[in-house]
Design a protein around this motif. Structure first.
Motif, PDB file in Angstrom:
ATOM      1  N   ASN A 298       0.851  -1.183   0.000  1.00 12.60           N
ATOM      2  CA  ASN A 298       0.000   0.000   0.000  1.00 12.60           C
ATOM      3  C   ASN A 298       0.887   1.234   0.000  1.00 12.60           C
ATOM      4  O   ASN A 298       2.023   1.213   0.452  1.00 12.60           O
ATOM      5  N   GLY A 299       0.355   2.299  -0.489  1.00 12.17           N
ATOM      6  CA  GLY A 299       1.093   3.543  -0.505  1.00 12.17           C
ATOM      7  C   GLY A 299       0.287   4.616  -1.201  1.00 12.17           C
ATOM      8  O   GLY A 299      -0.787   4.360  -1.731  1.00 12.17           O
ATOM      9  N   LEU A 300       0.819   5.815  -1.178  1.00 10.59           N
ATOM     10  CA  LEU A 300       0.181   6.936  -1.845  1.00 10.59           C
ATOM     11  C   LEU A 300       1.070   7.385  -2.988  1.00 10.59           C
ATOM     12  O   LEU A 300       2.258   7.605  -2.795  1.00 10.59           O
ATOM     13  N   ASP A 301       0.468   7.523  -4.170  1.00 14.95           N
ATOM     14  CA  ASP A 301       1.253   8.093  -5.258  1.00 14.95           C
ATOM     15  C   ASP A 301       1.315   9.604  -5.042  1.00 14.95           C
ATOM     16  O   ASP A 301       0.531  10.180  -4.278  1.00 14.95           O
ATOM     17  N   PHE A 302       2.258  10.255  -5.700  1.00 16.79           N
ATOM     18  CA  PHE A 302       2.488  11.669  -5.447  1.00 16.79           C
ATOM     19  C   PHE A 302       1.245  12.512  -5.717  1.00 16.79           C
ATOM     20  O   PHE A 302       0.909  13.393  -4.922  1.00 16.79           O
ATOM     21  N   ASP A 303       0.541  12.246  -6.812  1.00 19.77           N
ATOM     22  CA  ASP A 303      -0.638  13.052  -7.138  1.00 19.77           C
ATOM     23  C   ASP A 303      -1.723  12.929  -6.072  1.00 19.77           C
ATOM     24  O   ASP A 303      -2.360  13.918  -5.705  1.00 19.77           O
ATOM     25  N   THR A 304      -1.929  11.726  -5.566  1.00 22.84           N
ATOM     26  CA  THR A 304      -2.909  11.526  -4.496  1.00 22.84           C
ATOM     27  C   THR A 304      -2.454  12.220  -3.221  1.00 22.84           C
ATOM     28  O   THR A 304      -3.250  12.873  -2.536  1.00 22.84           O
TER      29      THR A 304
ATOM     30  N   ARG B  79       5.664   7.934  -8.829  1.00 26.16           N
ATOM     31  CA  ARG B  79       6.327   8.020  -7.527  1.00 26.16           C
ATOM     32  C   ARG B  79       5.342   7.582  -6.453  1.00 26.16           C
ATOM     33  O   ARG B  79       4.285   8.180  -6.295  1.00 26.16           O
ATOM     34  N   ILE B  80       5.698   6.539  -5.719  1.00 26.13           N
ATOM     35  CA  ILE B  80       4.837   5.997  -4.665  1.00 26.13           C
ATOM     36  C   ILE B  80       5.543   6.161  -3.319  1.00 26.13           C
ATOM     37  O   ILE B  80       6.729   5.863  -3.192  1.00 26.13           O
ATOM     38  N   TYR B  81       4.798   6.625  -2.333  1.00 25.95           N
ATOM     39  CA  TYR B  81       5.298   6.693  -0.967  1.00 25.95           C
ATOM     40  C   TYR B  81       4.738   5.465  -0.253  1.00 25.95           C
ATOM     41  O   TYR B  81       3.567   5.445   0.131  1.00 25.95           O
ATOM     42  N   PRO B  82       5.557   4.416  -0.100  1.00 26.15           N
ATOM     43  CA  PRO B  82       5.058   3.134   0.408  1.00 26.15           C
ATOM     44  C   PRO B  82       4.680   3.181   1.890  1.00 26.15           C
ATOM     45  O   PRO B  82       5.206   3.984   2.656  1.00 26.15           O
ATOM     46  N   GLY B  83       3.758   2.288   2.234  1.00 29.03           N
ATOM     47  CA  GLY B  83       3.363   2.120   3.624  1.00 29.03           C
ATOM     48  C   GLY B  83       2.492   3.226   4.171  1.00 29.03           C
ATOM     49  O   GLY B  83       2.342   3.358   5.377  1.00 29.03           O
ATOM     50  N   MET B  84       1.892   4.019   3.311  1.00 29.23           N
ATOM     51  CA  MET B  84       1.093   5.158   3.763  1.00 29.23           C
ATOM     52  C   MET B  84      -0.345   5.023   3.284  1.00 29.23           C
ATOM     53  O   MET B  84      -0.598   4.583   2.167  1.00 29.23           O
ATOM     54  N   SER B  85      -1.266   5.429   4.142  1.00 28.16           N
ATOM     55  CA  SER B  85      -2.684   5.503   3.798  1.00 28.16           C
ATOM     56  C   SER B  85      -3.227   6.825   4.304  1.00 28.16           C
ATOM     57  O   SER B  85      -2.733   7.367   5.287  1.00 28.16           O
ATOM     58  N   MET B  86      -4.273   7.319   3.655  1.00 27.38           N
ATOM     59  CA  MET B  86      -4.852   8.585   4.089  1.00 27.38           C
ATOM     60  C   MET B  86      -6.034   8.357   5.019  1.00 27.38           C
ATOM     61  O   MET B  86      -6.755   7.372   4.886  1.00 27.38           O
ATOM     62  N   VAL B  87      -6.201   9.279   5.974  1.00 29.94           N
ATOM     63  CA  VAL B  87      -7.277   9.200   6.958  1.00 29.94           C
ATOM     64  C   VAL B  87      -7.814  10.605   7.238  1.00 29.94           C
ATOM     65  O   VAL B  87      -7.196  11.597   6.879  1.00 29.94           O
ATOM     66  N   GLY B  88      -8.954  10.650   7.907  1.00 29.60           N
ATOM     67  CA  GLY B  88      -9.481  11.908   8.401  1.00 29.60           C
ATOM     68  C   GLY B  88     -10.388  12.639   7.424  1.00 29.60           C
ATOM     69  O   GLY B  88     -10.727  12.153   6.342  1.00 29.60           O
ATOM     70  N   ALA B  89     -10.761  13.836   7.836  1.00 25.76           N
ATOM     71  CA  ALA B  89     -11.697  14.652   7.062  1.00 25.76           C
ATOM     72  C   ALA B  89     -11.140  15.017   5.693  1.00 25.76           C
ATOM     73  O   ALA B  89     -11.875  15.025   4.700  1.00 25.76           O
ATOM     74  N   ALA B  90      -9.863  15.322   5.614  1.00 26.82           N
ATOM     75  CA  ALA B  90      -9.265  15.687   4.324  1.00 26.82           C
ATOM     76  C   ALA B  90      -9.290  14.495   3.374  1.00 26.82           C
ATOM     77  O   ALA B  90      -9.487  14.661   2.168  1.00 26.82           O
ATOM     78  N   ALA B  91      -9.111  13.290   3.894  1.00 30.36           N
ATOM     79  CA  ALA B  91      -9.174  12.092   3.059  1.00 30.36           C
ATOM     80  C   ALA B  91     -10.578  11.915   2.492  1.00 30.36           C
ATOM     81  O   ALA B  91     -10.741  11.636   1.304  1.00 30.36           O
TER      82      ALA B  91
END
Length: 113
Positions: free
Chosen positions: A22-28, A68-80
């Motif tokens: 899992n991870g977040l790509d730069f655009d996300t 570009r992927i930032y591995p091991g990251m997931s989004m949470v909260g109101a902004a997500a």
């Protein structure tokens, strides 16, 4: 250590997981940051400065299929939630309209005898 806008954003919006698939790509990641700024009435920095700020915070992306992927990251909260809701493409009128007769495959109509 002073709290930067980026460190506050990361603390509010990102969780770290052991699953490196899992991870977040730069655009996300940047879109999530923009949502966080809008909700918090903060002025966002440009994406190039955001990339630099992430590097200063110790985040290093990996390249995966040209992204570009930032591995091991997931989004949470109101902004997500805001990011996800506002990232869904809008349906065009043609996608929601009743099919035109020419769009329907011609099938023989049973005769009533």
């Amino acid at each position: 250590m002073t709290d930067t806008q980026i460190s506050s954003f990361i603390r509010d919006c990102v969780v770290f997981e052991d699953d490196t698939e899992n991870g977040l790509d730069f655009d996300t990641f940047y879109g999530l940051y923009i949502s966080w700024c809008v909700l918090g009435r903060k002025i966002p920095i440009p994406d190039s400065a955001f990339k630099t700020a992430l590097q200063l915070e110790g985040f290093r992306p990996i390249k995966e299929n040209g992204r570009r992927i930032y591995p091991g990251m997931s989004m949470v909260g109101a902004a997500a939630r805001d990011y996800v809701v506002n990232s869904v493409p809008l349906w065009s009128e043609s996608e929601t309209s009743v099919p035109v007769l020419s769009d329907i495959a011609e099938e023989p109509v049973p005769s009533i005898a």
